[in-house]
Design a protein around this motif. Structure first.
Motif, PDB file in Angstrom:
ATOM      1  N   TRP A 224      -2.655  10.254   3.216  1.00 45.94           N
ATOM      2  CA  TRP A 224      -2.924  10.494   2.827  1.00 45.94           C
ATOM      3  C   TRP A 224      -1.857   9.186   1.858  1.00 45.94           C
ATOM      4  O   TRP A 224      -1.707   8.235   2.570  1.00 45.94           O
ATOM      5  N   CYS A 225      -2.522   7.943   0.488  1.00 40.06           N
ATOM      6  CA  CYS A 225      -1.499   6.758   0.059  1.00 40.06           C
ATOM      7  C   CYS A 225      -0.823   7.470  -0.755  1.00 40.06           C
ATOM      8  O   CYS A 225      -0.961   8.409  -1.425  1.00 40.06           O
TER       9      CYS A 225
ATOM     10  N   ASN B 252      -0.394  -0.270  -1.769  1.00 41.44           N
ATOM     11  CA  ASN B 252      -1.337   1.077  -1.389  1.00 41.44           C
ATOM     12  C   ASN B 252      -1.893   1.218  -0.035  1.00 41.44           C
ATOM     13  O   ASN B 252      -2.791   0.759   0.413  1.00 41.44           O
TER      14      ASN B 252
ATOM     15  N   ALA C 232      -3.936   2.653   1.898  1.00 41.90           N
ATOM     16  CA  ALA C 232      -5.633   3.599   0.978  1.00 41.90           C
ATOM     17  C   ALA C 232      -7.277   3.811   1.251  1.00 41.90           C
ATOM     18  O   ALA C 232      -8.216   4.534   1.296  1.00 41.90           O
TER      19      ALA C 232
ATOM     20  N   SER D 153      -7.659   6.675   3.594  1.00 37.23           N
ATOM     21  CA  SER D 153      -6.707   7.657   3.447  1.00 37.23           C
ATOM     22  C   SER D 153      -8.289   8.818   2.186  1.00 37.23           C
ATOM     23  O   SER D 153      -8.474   8.343   2.418  1.00 37.23           O
TER      24      SER D 153
ATOM     25  N   TYR E 107      -7.026  10.925   1.035  1.00 39.09           N
ATOM     26  CA  TYR E 107      -5.951  11.785  -0.507  1.00 39.09           C
ATOM     27  C   TYR E 107      -5.100  10.888  -1.662  1.00 39.09           C
ATOM     28  O   TYR E 107      -4.330  10.317  -0.205  1.00 39.09           O
ATOM     29  N   GLY E 108      -5.446  10.440  -2.468  1.00 38.86           N
ATOM     30  CA  GLY E 108      -3.667  10.292  -3.063  1.00 38.86           C
ATOM     31  C   GLY E 108      -2.970  10.756  -3.760  1.00 38.86           C
ATOM     32  O   GLY E 108      -3.500  11.377  -4.586  1.00 38.86           O
TER      33      GLY E 108
ATOM     34  N   MET F 147      -9.518  10.325  -2.600  1.00 38.51           N
ATOM     35  CA  MET F 147     -10.375   8.869  -2.224  1.00 38.51           C
ATOM     36  C   MET F 147     -11.582   9.022  -2.724  1.00 38.51           C
ATOM     37  O   MET F 147     -12.029   7.807  -2.167  1.00 38.51           O
TER      38      MET F 147
ATOM     39  N   ILE G  46     -13.683   4.457  -7.192  1.00 42.22           N
ATOM     40  CA  ILE G  46     -12.127   4.283  -7.035  1.00 42.22           C
ATOM     41  C   ILE G  46     -12.885   2.364  -5.828  1.00 42.22           C
ATOM     42  O   ILE G  46     -14.192   2.771  -4.992  1.00 42.22           O
TER      43      ILE G  46
ATOM     44  N   ILE H  76     -11.778   0.014  -3.932  1.00 44.22           N
ATOM     45  CA  ILE H  76     -10.853  -0.241  -2.842  1.00 44.22           C
ATOM     46  C   ILE H  76     -10.614  -1.516  -2.392  1.00 44.22           C
ATOM     47  O   ILE H  76     -11.515  -2.000  -1.356  1.00 44.22           O
TER      48      ILE H  76
ATOM     49  N   VAL I  13      -5.721  -0.865  -5.566  1.00 43.35           N
ATOM     50  CA  VAL I  13      -6.946   0.314  -5.679  1.00 43.35           C
ATOM     51  C   VAL I  13      -7.763   0.497  -7.078  1.00 43.35           C
ATOM     52  O   VAL I  13      -6.665  -0.305  -8.238  1.00 43.35           O
TER      53      VAL I  13
END
Lengths: 374, 416
Positions: free
Chosen positions: B130-131, B166, B169, B172, B174-175, B198, B203, B205, B220
């Motif tokens: 996760w992030c 982040n 990220a 990851s 999920y965030g 994510m 999205i 990054i 992000v």
């Protein structure tokens, strides 16, 4: 992990706080400051009746037998209330010297009267400005008598006897001298904190009785180590009181239409004060553990407690004045009571500088990995 | 007063040690834990996940979580004891810190049963990393000023905006995301909290190059990113309260600043020659060393006081709030002083230097420790307001719709 005082000791601390809140508000040290009275005799009497002076003295010698941790919790409250009594001199130093180094006969003779407060003892070391290094002392005892001058002895004017540090060579380094005896001259000296009286003591062929157990200069350091821990609690108590005083003022004093405590310049200052007090308190706890268990780390723990308490006491009491602005510099506000006392206590057992050097010397003698495991 | 474990604590510590001895290498004596050290080494993620799976199987993940979350139902002090022991081993568990330390407690506190069932077990065994998608260029210390928009569209939400700082990220799954769902509400009331896939389209990054030259953080960007409403955590408009749960867990879990401490400086002072001999023989150096030792010990025993409270089943007192701010500043002071002792040769990086170049390395990452998880200034505000009870600063953003709150020329992304 059980790094805290027991419920019994916390109860004792609460009792001490209630008693001193009632009997020793700031008007009490202020009265001593503004008069020729050397200390509050009635307060001292009550403290003795409550058993505080005998807290660390075993029951067989007329004490309460609560141990050194009890002295630590009482010391914190005495510091908080800037109590004008010879507790540190008589309990942390004179009583401790007898407990550590006294013969059975000396313990029988002195401890019961120290416990009741009937006798007040003190301790004398410094002969000149600069580091009070026992190895550099010039005072010696010959033929059972002492001839020397000791500077700025706390309660030297009112104490009944003094534990004097001398250059003892291969003999004892600490002696008991009756301050009512022949060959003793006391000169009251003015200090930065007149709520605690001090005297210059001049001895001319005064009868001196050895504390036979005190061999070598290390024995003087060991006494200072034991005293530094309750002293650190007393210093933390004073710093806590100054922090609370500043905090209250920051909430009540308005400037530019808002409490000054809503400005970050004051908020962050008070946070820094809180941080210093808490670090010093945590380090004092370490000291308490070391005096309680008579741990081998005592010289380190006592130095850490001492240095931390000196730094916190200075920082917090001076910033309390600063928080009060011009009012803080007036005689009428109590800020100066804490400020004076903090610096006095930071000098009494030797300044932080010499304790820092001693701390590093002690750490160099030890395996630091062992220390980290403590 | 002592430093001993209770019998139950000692038994738990022995169990933790047995697991760690069987599954990890002990750190070498004198090895210093750097900030996210070792994370960039090839294969690090696979090794970290492998260890995490064994840790989960052995029951050392979610030690103090309630069993209904899927935790072990243990105590806070057991969790502290396990972490103390794990810190002595060369393992990388920081990669899972956000998922396990922040996202799961928040989701279990505020989320639906379906969210709990979907995410908790898989996160515990490292299937999901996760992030945290909270901070923005215009919303750091003032997190609730954030501008990333989530607009209702059908049975879901469409997100547009930008986040920053982040960690992780880029790797990851999920965030946890806080976004503005109502710009007309006062600013704390217009936020909602989401779980973001994510890998969802839209999205982008981008890594941020830090002072240290490495890139652990990212920016992000979101362009019409869709989130189903089933991935909303807590009620619409309650995002600030939900985020506070995350932030409280972040601060609760706050550790010492990793890097050289007194022992490393002490060791350095025993190696370095000054004008009159070894640094350790110099009185001025000794005074400084003593001051650092006193600060280190003060922190250590403050933590012990907090542990004592946990051991007694109590909540640690406010003294625990000072740890981060003291530790990060102490680290910088030790680094600067240590390098000063090394002198003209000090700038050199690498293993050839006294104490293996760790002072040089830490110098470059140390600024982050005074910023991440609450800046020094915010931490001091928290101490002043929550511990000392001082009043808040008068604020111009109270009771005003978010879209009318003034912003400066450095704000990015137009208000809608």
């Amino acid at each position: 992990m059980n790094f805290d005082f027991s419920d019994e000791l916390k109860q004792l601390r609460d009792e001490a706080r209630r008693f001193l809140t009632d009997r020793c508000p700031p008007a009490i040290p202020r009265r001593i400051l503004e008069s020729d009275e050397p200390y509050d005799r009635a307060l001292w009497q009550s403290i003795a009746e409550m058993g505080w002076t005998g807290a660390a003295i075993p029951e067989e010698y007329g004490g309460v037998g609560l141990g050194r941790l009890a002295v630590c919790v009482i010391a914190e409250e005495l510091g908080f209330h800037v109590a004008p009594v010879p507790f540190a001199s008589s309990v942390y130093l004179a009583t401790e010297a007898l407990l550590l180094y006294g013969s059975e006969a000396q313990k029988q003779a002195y401890l019961p009267k120290l416990a009741t407060g009937e006798l007040i003892g003190t301790f004398a070391l410094a002969e000149r400005a600069g580091t009070a290094d026992p190895r550099k002392l010039t005072a010696t005892v010959s033929g059972g008598t002492l001839t020397t001058v000791k500077l700025a002895v706390p309660d030297g004017d009112i104490a009944d006897f003094v534990v004097v540090a001398v250059n003892g060579g291969t003999g004892p380094w600490l002696y008991l001298v009756d301050l009512h005896g022949a060959g003793v001259a006391k000169e009251v000296v003015t200090t930065i904190d007149p709520t605690r009286s001090h005297a210059k003591l001049s001895f001319t062929a005064a009868a001196a009785e050895p504390l036979a157990g005190a061999t070598g200069p290390e024995s003087v350091h060991r006494l200072l180590d034991f005293a530094a821990v309750p002293m650190a609690f007393e210093q933390v108590g004073g710093a806590q009181a100054a922090l609370e005083m500043a905090n209250l003022y920051a909430k009540e004093r308005y400037a530019f239409g808002r409490p000054i405590g809503s400005f970050q310049g004051i908020k962050h200052k008070l946070s820094d004060m809180y941080i210093q007090v808490e670090l010093a308190r945590s380090n004092a706890y370490y000291g308490a553990w070391a005096v309680h268990t008579e741990a081998a780390e005592l010289p380190i723990a006592a130095s850490v407690a001492r240095i931390s308490a000196c730094e916190a006491g200075w920082f917090v009491t001076k910033e309390n004045i600063q928080t009060h602005g011009g009012m803080g510099f007036t005689w009428q506000m109590d800020c100066h009571l804490y400020y004076r006392r903090a610096k006095l206590l930071a000098l009494t057992l030797g300044g932080a500088r010499e304790w820092k050097l001693r701390l590093i010397a002690e750490l160099r003698n030890r395996n630091t990995e062992d220390l980290q495991a403590a | 007063m002592d430093f001993e474990d209770t019998a139950e604590e000692a038994a738990f510590r022995a169990k933790a040690r047995a697991f760690l001895d069987a599954n990890a290498e002990r750190r070498k004596p004198g090895a210093v834990e750097g900030y996210r050290r070792g994370q960039d080494v090839p294969g690090a993620m696979e090794r970290a996940k492998d260890f995490q799976r064994r840790k989960f199987a052995a029951g050392f993940v979610g030690i103090h979580w309630p069993t209904e979350w899927g935790g072990q139902g243990g105590t806070q002090i057991q969790n502290v004891i396990y972490n103390q022991e794990e810190a002595k081993y060369d393992v990388l568990t920081g990669l899972f810190g956000i998922g396990i330390g922040l996202a799961m407690p928040t989701i279990c506190t505020w989320g639906t049963l379906e969210q709990r069932e979907t995410f908790v077990a898989k996160t515990m065994r490292a299937d999901y990393v996760w992030c945290q998608l909270f901070s923005e260029p215009g919303g750091g210390s003032d997190l609730a000023a954030l501008r990333t928009r989530a607009e209702k569209a059908g049975d879901g939400w469409v997100v547009n905006g930008q986040k920053i700082w982040n960690s992780g990220a880029h790797y990851s799954d999920y965030g946890i995301l806080v976004a503005r769902t109502d710009p007309d509400a006062v600013k704390h009331a217009g936020l909602s909290f989401f779980i973001l896939d994510m890998k969802a389209p839209g999205i982008e990054i981008r890594p941020i190059r830090q002072v240290s030259g490495s890139s652990h953080f990212n920016e992000v960007f979101f362009t019409n990113v869709r989130i189903p409403d089933t991935r909303r955590v807590g009620p619409v408009g309650a995002g600030w309260k939900v985020a506070l749960t995350t932030l409280m867990n972040e601060r609760h879990g706050m550790r010492d600043a990793p890097g050289p401490d007194f022992n490393e400086l002490f060791s350095l002072a025993r190696q370095v020659e000054l004008e009159d001999g070894l640094a350790i023989d110099n009185a001025a150096v000794q005074e400084k060393l003593a001051e650092f030792y006193v600060r280190s010990q003060g922190l250590k025993f403050t933590k012990f006081r907090g542990m004592t409270a946990l051991s007694r089943g109590q909540t640690p007192g406010p003294e625990s709030s000072i740890i981060k701010v003291v530790a990060a500043n102490k680290l910088q002071d030790i680094l600067s002083y240590g390098l000063d002792l090394i002198g003209m040769a000090g700038p050199t990086m690498g293993d050839s230097m006294p104490v293996s170049g760790i002072f040089e390395e830490a110098l470059l990452y140390s600024p982050a420790l005074r910023l991440a998880g609450g800046t020094d200034e915010i931490m001091k505000n928290i101490i002043a307001e929550r511990v000392l009870g001082l009043p808040q600063d008068p604020r111009v953003d109270k009771g005003v719709p978010w879209r009318d709150v003034p912003t400066g020329p450095r704000a990015t992304g137009a208000k809608q």
